[in-house]
Design an enzyme around this catalytic site. Structure first.
Site, PDB file in Angstrom:
ATOM      1  N   CYS A  63       0.868  -1.182   0.000  1.00 23.59           N
ATOM      2  CA  CYS A  63       0.000   0.000   0.000  1.00 23.59           C
ATOM      3  C   CYS A  63       0.903   1.230   0.000  1.00 23.59           C
ATOM      4  O   CYS A  63       2.067   1.136  -0.382  1.00 23.59           O
ATOM      5  CB  CYS A  63      -0.987  -0.026   1.173  1.00 23.59           C
ATOM      6  SG  CYS A  63      -0.268   0.238   2.804  1.00 23.59           S
ATOM      7  N   CYS A  85      -1.284   0.726   7.310  1.00 29.58           N
ATOM      8  CA  CYS A  85      -2.722   0.447   7.443  1.00 29.58           C
ATOM      9  C   CYS A  85      -3.131  -0.795   6.644  1.00 29.58           C
ATOM     10  O   CYS A  85      -3.270  -1.877   7.191  1.00 29.58           O
ATOM     11  CB  CYS A  85      -3.562   1.640   6.970  1.00 29.58           C
ATOM     12  SG  CYS A  85      -3.345   3.141   7.927  1.00 29.58           S
TER      13      CYS A  85
END
Length: 163
Positions: free
Chosen positions: A9, A14
């Site tokens: 990501c 996250c």
């Protein structure tokens, strides 16, 4: 031979650590530990060396997943050792394809939600970073939904290697 998967990501605090944790649990549940290794990274190094976002940690722990994590940036040299590079959204997909040194490496890159038949055309796992806790819960739901299909695809690859 170990099958290696890396989830990617933006900052690696996250979505990708969440995907890594969920997939590792799926791999363990399938009895494939030692055959499949999962890790994660970010397209950028902004959070390198930091733990996962506290909201990621709490959502993972509340759902029974491991939350140990240290952020790092994806490196070009990793393509050589990876079998699959899983992007969490189309921006990551584009960044990784630009980084891929060969066509063979570019073919290793896939969107996580492409493994979820119910995802339809919405293949981006939304970034929960700037929102509230509900975004982290939604992220986990999306990751879990795609993980079963990803595990099936990896298992098929492993069976193909054994044949």
């Amino acid at each position: 031979m170990t099958y290696r998967v890396c989830f990617v990501c933006t900052g690696n605090i996250c979505r990708s650590p969440m995907a890594e944790s969920v997939f590792r649990a799926r791999v363990a549940g399938a009895g494939l530990e030692g055959l499949v290794v999962a890790d994660s990274a970010g397209t950028g190094g902004w959070h390198e060396g930091e733990p996962a976002d506290p909201r990621t940690v709490s959502v993972l722990e509340e759902h029974g997943y491991d939350s140990e994590h240290t952020a790092r940036q994806f490196q070009l040299s990793w393509f050589a050792r990876l079998d699959l590079v899983i992007a969490l959204d189309t921006g990551h997909l584009r960044a990784l394809r630009r980084l891929a040194p060969t066509e063979e490496d570019a073919r290793k890159i896939r969107l996580l939600s492409s493994y979820d038949p119910a995802a339809g055309d919405d293949l981006d796992v939304p970034d929960p970073y700037y929102g509230g806790r509900d975004g982290f819960e939604e992220c986990l739901e999306r990751v879990e939904a795609a993980s079963a299909g990803l595990l099936a695809a990896v298992r098929e690859e492993l069976e193909g290697r054994a044949a």
